[in-house]
Design an enzyme around this catalytic site. Structure first.
Site, mmCIF file in Angstrom:
data_model
loop_
_atom_site.group_PDB
_atom_site.id
_atom_site.type_symbol
_atom_site.label_atom_id
_atom_site.label_comp_id
_atom_site.label_asym_id
_atom_site.label_seq_id
_atom_site.Cartn_x
_atom_site.Cartn_y
_atom_site.Cartn_z
ATOM 1 N N ASN A 43 0.632 -1.254 -0.035
ATOM 2 C CA ASN A 43 -0.283 0.141 0.189
ATOM 3 C C ASN A 43 0.991 1.034 -0.066
ATOM 4 O OD1 ASN A 43 -2.165 -1.401 0.392
ATOM 5 N ND2 ASN A 43 -3.010 -1.315 2.495
ATOM 6 N N THR A 210 -0.119 9.594 14.604
ATOM 7 C CA THR A 210 -1.778 9.898 13.441
ATOM 8 C C THR A 210 -2.268 9.808 14.819
ATOM 9 O OG1 THR A 210 -1.048 7.905 12.635
ATOM 10 C CG2 THR A 210 0.066 9.708 11.742
ATOM 11 N N GLU A 211 -4.022 10.189 14.303
ATOM 12 C CA GLU A 211 -4.837 10.532 15.071
ATOM 13 C C GLU A 211 -6.060 10.563 14.467
ATOM 14 O OE1 GLU A 211 -3.003 13.502 18.531
ATOM 15 O OE2 GLU A 211 -2.880 11.978 19.506
ATOM 16 N N GLY A 212 -6.004 9.725 13.687
ATOM 17 C CA GLY A 212 -7.768 9.772 12.774
ATOM 18 C C GLY A 212 -7.956 11.941 12.607
ATOM 19 N N GLY A 215 -5.911 14.171 13.279
ATOM 20 C CA GLY A 215 -4.407 14.852 12.700
ATOM 21 C C GLY A 215 -3.527 13.934 13.041
ATOM 22 N N GLY A 241 -3.444 5.263 7.213
ATOM 23 C CA GLY A 241 -2.144 5.050 7.272
ATOM 24 C C GLY A 241 -0.700 4.237 6.320
ATOM 25 N N ASP A 242 -0.980 3.651 5.488
ATOM 26 C CA ASP A 242 0.306 3.959 5.025
ATOM 27 C C ASP A 242 0.119 4.584 3.984
ATOM 28 O OD1 ASP A 242 0.307 1.005 5.419
ATOM 29 O OD2 ASP A 242 -1.316 0.503 4.396
HETATM 30 O O1 RIB Z 1 -2.675 -1.096 6.641
HETATM 31 C C1 RIB Z 1 -4.223 -2.002 6.308
HETATM 32 C C2 RIB Z 1 -3.349 -2.995 5.204
HETATM 33 O O2 RIB Z 1 -3.373 -3.873 6.411
HETATM 34 C C3 RIB Z 1 -4.411 -3.937 4.626
HETATM 35 O O3 RIB Z 1 -4.149 -3.572 3.323
HETATM 36 C C4 RIB Z 1 -4.243 -5.362 4.440
HETATM 37 O O4 RIB Z 1 -3.616 -5.960 4.434
HETATM 38 C C5 RIB Z 1 -3.628 -4.781 6.758
HETATM 39 O O5 RIB Z 1 -1.877 -5.262 6.660
#
Ligand code: RIB
Length: 292
Positions: A43, A210-212, A215, A241-242
């Site tokens: 991601n 990070t706090e959703g 912010g 988060g990714d």
């Molecule tokens: O951060 C989200 C990811 O966490 C999802 O895509 C899932 O694969 C998990 O690993």
């Protein structure tokens, strides 16, 4: 030209939408099922590619249909895969996700992600090509520690997204440049006996929490800086988060000061939750600019 390197997990996400999360021993009827590419490492790599930077995903898939579908997805998204390995006889990692009551819950089965490791001299050429490295915790911790140690020795910045949370050695924390837990992960990593503000001040310009919808916060050496989240429509928060971590790496490699890089990352994460799937809503550079 140097690249952003993501070393980490790759999974297929098996997503169930349901009005309610079942309790232990309970069965509920769900509303929909989706199979979408995921894994925190993958991601983050896709988030970087969408934002227009050169990125390589270093990790492992299994010798199954999910592995092939994931390779195709990387190609479509413009993620380089020179060091992506297929582990014969192993399954690709899977994440079993329930979307219910406005949030997700996830069980990850690591499978091929357990094989992400480097023989003695395998890391050197990857480090030589990297401007920054992104790491998470869905691969063996020994690998994360080795990469962080060698990158630190080579003077290459490392962003560690410590998810899923676990305890981290003081050496690992020292070797990473930026540590980006969410508020729950921060508590699990450092303990609950001190408030988050204490830990932010302990790690100036390094710990970014990070706090959703509130912010993100970090300590700039003088005060705790809060970067508010953007107003947005929430469809699926998986992968926010990714997106934050990928976008942070993009902004840092463009030379943006940390506070601006976090603002950029926060915005990308906010836009990413408007569509279903971890990668579904990740913004392109144009979308970042349009919606600014
Ligand atoms: O951060 C989200 C990811 O966490 C999802 O895509 C899932 O694969 C998990 O690993």
């Amino acid at each position: 030209m140097k690249q952003i390197s993501v070393i980490g997990s790759i999974s297929m996400d098996l997503v169930v939408e349901s009005k309610r999360r079942p309790g232990a021993g309970e069965t509920v009827i769900g509303d929909a099922f989706h199979t979408v590419p995921g894994g925190k490492g993958a991601n983050q790599a896709v988030a970087v590619a969408r934002l227009g930077s050169t990125v390589e995903m270093i990790g492992c898939v299994g010798s199954d249909a999910n592995g092939e579908a994931i390779r195709e997805n990387f190609q479509t998204q413009g993620v380089q895969t020179t060091h992506l390995q297929t582990i014969e006889g192993e399954r690709t990692g899977t994440a079993h996700i329930t979307l219910a009551e406005g949030d997700n819950s996830i069980v990850v089965v690591q499978s091929a992600n357990q094989h992400v490791q480097f023989a003695d001299d395998a890391l050197a050429p990857i480090l030589a090509d990297s401007e920054i490295i992104l790491l998470q915790l869905e691969i063996p911790i020994e690998t994360v520690e080795t990469v962080a140690r060698e990158a630190h020795a080579a003077g290459i910045p490392v962003v560690l997204n410590p998810a899923p949370a676990r305890s981290l050695s003081p050496e690992l924390i020292e070797h990473v440049t930026y540590l980006t837990p969410n508020e729950h992960e921060c508590g699990l990593i450092f303990g609950q006996d001190q408030p988050i503000e204490h830990w932010l001040m302990e790690y100036p310009n390094k710990l970014i929490v990070t706090e959703g919808s509130r912010g993100a916060r970090f300590y700039d050496g003088e005060s705790i800086v809060t970067i508010p989240a953007i107003e947005t429509t929430v469809v699926d928060t998986t992968g926010a988060g990714d997106t934050f971590n990928g976008a942070l790496a993009v902004a840092l490699t463009e030379g943006q000061p940390l506070v601006e890089a976090i603002r950029f990352a926060n915005r990308a994460a906010g836009l990413s939750i408007r569509a279903l799937g971890a990668q579904g809503g990740m913004p392109t550079r144009e979308q970042m600019e349009e919606d600014a």
